[in-house]
Design a protein around this motif. Structure first.
Motif, PDB file in Angstrom:
ATOM      1  N   ASN A 132       0.808  -1.220   0.000  1.00 24.67           N
ATOM      2  CA  ASN A 132       0.000   0.000   0.000  1.00 24.67           C
ATOM      3  C   ASN A 132       0.843   1.272   0.000  1.00 24.67           C
ATOM      4  N   THR A 133       2.104   1.182   0.347  1.00 21.88           N
ATOM      5  CA  THR A 133       2.972   2.356   0.370  1.00 21.88           C
ATOM      6  C   THR A 133       3.737   2.447  -0.937  1.00 21.88           C
ATOM      7  N   ASN A 134       4.306   3.619  -1.206  1.00 20.12           N
ATOM      8  CA  ASN A 134       5.111   3.785  -2.419  1.00 20.12           C
ATOM      9  C   ASN A 134       6.453   4.371  -2.021  1.00 20.12           C
ATOM     10  N   PRO A 135       7.565   3.655  -2.177  1.00 22.03           N
ATOM     11  CA  PRO A 135       7.699   2.272  -2.615  1.00 22.03           C
ATOM     12  C   PRO A 135       7.190   1.311  -1.542  1.00 22.03           C
ATOM     13  N   ALA A 136       6.912   0.087  -1.957  1.00 28.31           N
ATOM     14  CA  ALA A 136       6.349  -0.918  -1.056  1.00 28.31           C
ATOM     15  C   ALA A 136       7.284  -1.145   0.133  1.00 28.31           C
ATOM     16  N   THR A 137       6.696  -1.354   1.303  1.00 24.99           N
ATOM     17  CA  THR A 137       7.467  -1.580   2.523  1.00 24.99           C
ATOM     18  C   THR A 137       7.666  -3.082   2.707  1.00 24.99           C
ATOM     19  N   ILE A 138       8.930  -3.482   2.772  1.00 23.63           N
ATOM     20  CA  ILE A 138       9.256  -4.898   2.957  1.00 23.63           C
ATOM     21  C   ILE A 138      10.179  -5.016   4.168  1.00 23.63           C
ATOM     22  N   ASP A 139       9.771  -5.843   5.117  1.00 22.07           N
ATOM     23  CA  ASP A 139      10.587  -6.130   6.297  1.00 22.07           C
ATOM     24  C   ASP A 139      10.872  -7.628   6.242  1.00 22.07           C
ATOM     25  N   LEU A 140      12.137  -7.991   6.034  1.00 19.81           N
ATOM     26  CA  LEU A 140      12.480  -9.390   5.807  1.00 19.81           C
ATOM     27  C   LEU A 140      13.686  -9.788   6.640  1.00 19.81           C
ATOM     28  N   ASP A 141      13.598 -10.964   7.264  1.00 22.02           N
ATOM     29  CA  ASP A 141      14.736 -11.559   7.954  1.00 22.02           C
ATOM     30  C   ASP A 141      15.535 -12.316   6.888  1.00 22.02           C
ATOM     31  N   VAL A 142      16.559 -11.660   6.352  1.00 26.23           N
ATOM     32  CA  VAL A 142      17.320 -12.233   5.240  1.00 26.23           C
ATOM     33  C   VAL A 142      17.979 -13.546   5.653  1.00 26.23           C
ATOM     34  N   ASN A 143      18.564 -13.596   6.839  1.00 25.48           N
ATOM     35  CA  ASN A 143      19.238 -14.825   7.273  1.00 25.48           C
ATOM     36  C   ASN A 143      18.249 -15.981   7.443  1.00 25.48           C
ATOM     37  N   GLY A 144      17.063 -15.692   7.949  1.00 21.87           N
ATOM     38  CA  GLY A 144      16.034 -16.728   8.077  1.00 21.87           C
ATOM     39  C   GLY A 144      15.594 -17.242   6.711  1.00 21.87           C
ATOM     40  N   ALA A 145      15.438 -16.321   5.742  1.00 18.21           N
ATOM     41  CA  ALA A 145      15.050 -16.730   4.394  1.00 18.21           C
ATOM     42  C   ALA A 145      16.147 -17.583   3.755  1.00 18.21           C
ATOM     43  N   LEU A 156      12.192 -11.712  -2.326  1.00 17.79           N
ATOM     44  CA  LEU A 156      13.485 -12.167  -1.791  1.00 17.79           C
ATOM     45  C   LEU A 156      14.640 -11.602  -2.614  1.00 17.79           C
ATOM     46  N   SER A 157      14.460 -11.532  -3.929  1.00 15.77           N
ATOM     47  CA  SER A 157      15.503 -10.950  -4.782  1.00 15.77           C
ATOM     48  C   SER A 157      15.669  -9.470  -4.487  1.00 15.77           C
ATOM     49  N   TYR A 158      14.557  -8.785  -4.310  1.00 13.99           N
ATOM     50  CA  TYR A 158      14.577  -7.343  -4.044  1.00 13.99           C
ATOM     51  C   TYR A 158      15.335  -7.032  -2.754  1.00 13.99           C
ATOM     52  N   LYS A 159      15.158  -7.873  -1.742  1.00 11.65           N
ATOM     53  CA  LYS A 159      15.830  -7.651  -0.465  1.00 11.65           C
ATOM     54  C   LYS A 159      17.210  -8.312  -0.372  1.00 11.65           C
ATOM     55  N   GLY A 160      17.610  -9.093  -1.383  1.00 10.86           N
ATOM     56  CA  GLY A 160      18.957  -9.658  -1.417  1.00 10.86           C
ATOM     57  C   GLY A 160      19.083 -11.050  -0.844  1.00 10.86           C
ATOM     58  N   ALA A 161      17.994 -11.696  -0.467  1.00  7.49           N
ATOM     59  CA  ALA A 161      18.079 -13.044   0.114  1.00  7.49           C
ATOM     60  C   ALA A 161      18.554 -14.049  -0.934  1.00  7.49           C
ATOM     61  N   MET A 162      18.099 -13.897  -2.174  1.00  7.86           N
ATOM     62  CA  MET A 162      18.523 -14.819  -3.234  1.00  7.86           C
ATOM     63  C   MET A 162      20.022 -14.657  -3.523  1.00  7.86           C
ATOM     64  N   LEU A 163      20.501 -13.415  -3.511  1.00 10.43           N
ATOM     65  CA  LEU A 163      21.933 -13.170  -3.719  1.00 10.43           C
ATOM     66  C   LEU A 163      22.751 -13.770  -2.581  1.00 10.43           C
ATOM     67  N   LYS A 164      22.293 -13.566  -1.361  1.00  7.39           N
ATOM     68  CA  LYS A 164      23.034 -14.108  -0.215  1.00  7.39           C
ATOM     69  C   LYS A 164      23.027 -15.634  -0.260  1.00  7.39           C
ATOM     70  N   VAL A 222      28.074  -4.370   0.015  1.00  8.71           N
ATOM     71  CA  VAL A 222      28.171  -3.453  -1.131  1.00  8.71           C
ATOM     72  C   VAL A 222      26.842  -3.442  -1.890  1.00  8.71           C
ATOM     73  N   TRP A 223      26.285  -4.634  -2.103  1.00 11.25           N
ATOM     74  CA  TRP A 223      25.005  -4.720  -2.824  1.00 11.25           C
ATOM     75  C   TRP A 223      23.895  -4.005  -2.044  1.00 11.25           C
ATOM     76  N   LEU A 224      23.873  -4.193  -0.716  1.00 14.94           N
ATOM     77  CA  LEU A 224      22.866  -3.528   0.114  1.00 14.94           C
ATOM     78  C   LEU A 224      22.987  -2.006   0.038  1.00 14.94           C
ATOM     79  N   ASP A 225      24.222  -1.498   0.041  1.00 14.00           N
ATOM     80  CA  ASP A 225      24.433  -0.051  -0.043  1.00 14.00           C
ATOM     81  C   ASP A 225      23.930   0.499  -1.381  1.00 14.00           C
ATOM     82  N   GLU A 226      24.229  -0.223  -2.478  1.00 17.03           N
ATOM     83  CA  GLU A 226      23.753   0.212  -3.794  1.00 17.03           C
ATOM     84  C   GLU A 226      22.229   0.207  -3.838  1.00 17.03           C
ATOM     85  N   LYS A 227      21.634  -0.839  -3.293  1.00 14.76           N
ATOM     86  CA  LYS A 227      20.176  -0.963  -3.292  1.00 14.76           C
ATOM     87  C   LYS A 227      19.545   0.155  -2.457  1.00 14.76           C
ATOM     88  N   ALA A 228      20.137   0.447  -1.319  1.00 10.30           N
ATOM     89  CA  ALA A 228      19.623   1.532  -0.469  1.00 10.30           C
ATOM     90  C   ALA A 228      19.711   2.867  -1.205  1.00 10.30           C
TER      91      ALA A 228
END
Length: 194
Positions: free
Chosen positions: A43-56, A74-82, A105-111
């Motif tokens: 519902n927000t723009n951009p969409a709000t995603i809260d993800l436990d990357v290590n759990g995924a 998962l790709s958007y938040k980097g879980a697939m890359l990790k 580095v990937w997280l910084d670019e994405k942010a």
């Protein structure tokens, strides 16, 4: 037991809110789940995603299959890359420090990209507000000019009316006799001319 990483719908009608869960394939969409990994609010723009990357990543390493939408999240938040980089550790191609460095580095670019999008959305919103304000100011100025013009026209019409009345009064005064004697003389002159 096959496990899927999928979305579980919550929220009210027209305002969806999703939990990202690891659940048994056989369970209902909104039924029992094994572990809640995160949340997704479209519902927000951009969409709000809260993800436990290590759990995924843990669930992906254990063989859980994400649905298409969950995979995109998962790709958007980097879980697939990790998960991919963690596979490199198992093969001996990378060390734990290299994986963390690459992931950071990937997280910084994405942010940076997300912040750029938020800034562009905020700028677009302020531009739209400024444009609407300018349009409103222009409309108000046009209204003022039109009312001023109408007022000036009314004043001019009133002045023209007074001038016309004054001119008619002067004509009447010129035509009208000044006294009764003058009227009698004018009448006798008219009688002589006829």
């Amino acid at each position: 037991m096959p496990v899927k990483i999928r979305l579980q719908r919550h929220g009210k009608k027209g305002k969806p809110f999703y939990w990202i869960v690891a659940a048994d394939v056989r369970s209902k969409r909104d039924g029992k789940y094994l572990e809640k990994i995160g949340t997704y609010n479209p519902n927000t723009n951009p969409a709000t995603i809260d993800l436990d990357v290590n759990g995924a990543v843990k669930w992906l390493q254990n063989g859980a299959q994400p649905t298409d939408t969950a995979k995109a999240i998962l790709s958007y938040k980097g879980a697939m890359l990790k998960n991919h980089l963690t596979g490199g550790i198992k093969k001996g191609a990378l060390t734990e420090e290299q994986v963390e460095a690459k992931f950071q580095v990937w997280l910084d670019e994405k942010a940076g990209k997300i912040n750029a999008k938020k800034d562009s959305l905020a700028k677009a919103q302020t531009d739209a507000i400024a444009k609407a304000f300018e349009a409103e100011v222009k409309v108000n100025e046009d209204r003022k000019a039109a009312s001023q013009e109408a007022e000036n026209a009314a004043i001019k019409a009133e002045a023209d009316k007074k001038d016309a009345e004054k001119a008619a009064k002067e004509v009447v005064e010129e035509v009208a006799p000044e006294s009764i004697d003058d009227a009698q003389n004018a009448a006798s002159e008219e009688g002589k001319t006829e």
